[in-house]
Design a protein around this motif. Structure first.
Motif: not given
Length: 151
Positions: A51, A55, A58, A62-67
């Protein structure tokens, strides 16, 4: 021979589709994880690095939600990657509550090396379909996923 001919109704086809999708995903994930582990990372660590690599820096939340990780898990993963000098935390200049994660030069060097290899490994793993079949499958799975989300 069409293996779906034994199914009498829509419900039977749906069950068969679920089983086939699940087994295909398990087989693909097994090969993908093996490739990632060969680089000394686990799947979550790689997802965070990937990520940030693709990208840029971050916010950690936001990383937590993306992964798709719990708050405590993302902290642990970020700590581990920071200990290995692959990422660094950066304070947000405009909001003290926000902390960013960014690749370090060592992390970028690692991803410059392993991401192209991982991309090729996925190409090989998913080589059972040609380009047109991949495009059609992507569209069908998007349609299926969006429908399931609306339920």
């Amino acid at each position: 021979m069409d293996s779906t001919k034994n199914f009498n109704d829509e419900s039977d086809l749906s069950l068969k589709l679920f089983v086939v999708l699940s087994r295909a995903l398990q087989a693909i994930e097994k090969q993908s994880v093996a490739n990632i582990k060969s680089h000394g990372l686990n799947l979550t660590e790689f997802a965070v690095l990937e990520l940030l690599f693709n990208k840029g820096e971050q916010p950690i939340q936001k990383i937590r939600h993306k992964v798709l990780l719990a708050s405590s898990s993302i902290t642990y993963v970020v700590d581990k990657l920071e200990e290995r000098k692959y990422i660094e935390r950066k304070a947000c200049p405009t909001d003290r509550r926000v902390t960013f994660a960014a690749l370090t030069p060592k992390g970028k060097e690692l991803m410059d090396e392993i991401f192209p290899q991982h991309r090729e490994a996925l190409n090989e793993i998913l080589g059972g379909l040609d380009s047109d079949e991949k495009k059609a499958t992507i569209e069908q799975l998007k349609k299926l996923g969006l429908y399931a989300q609306r339920l």
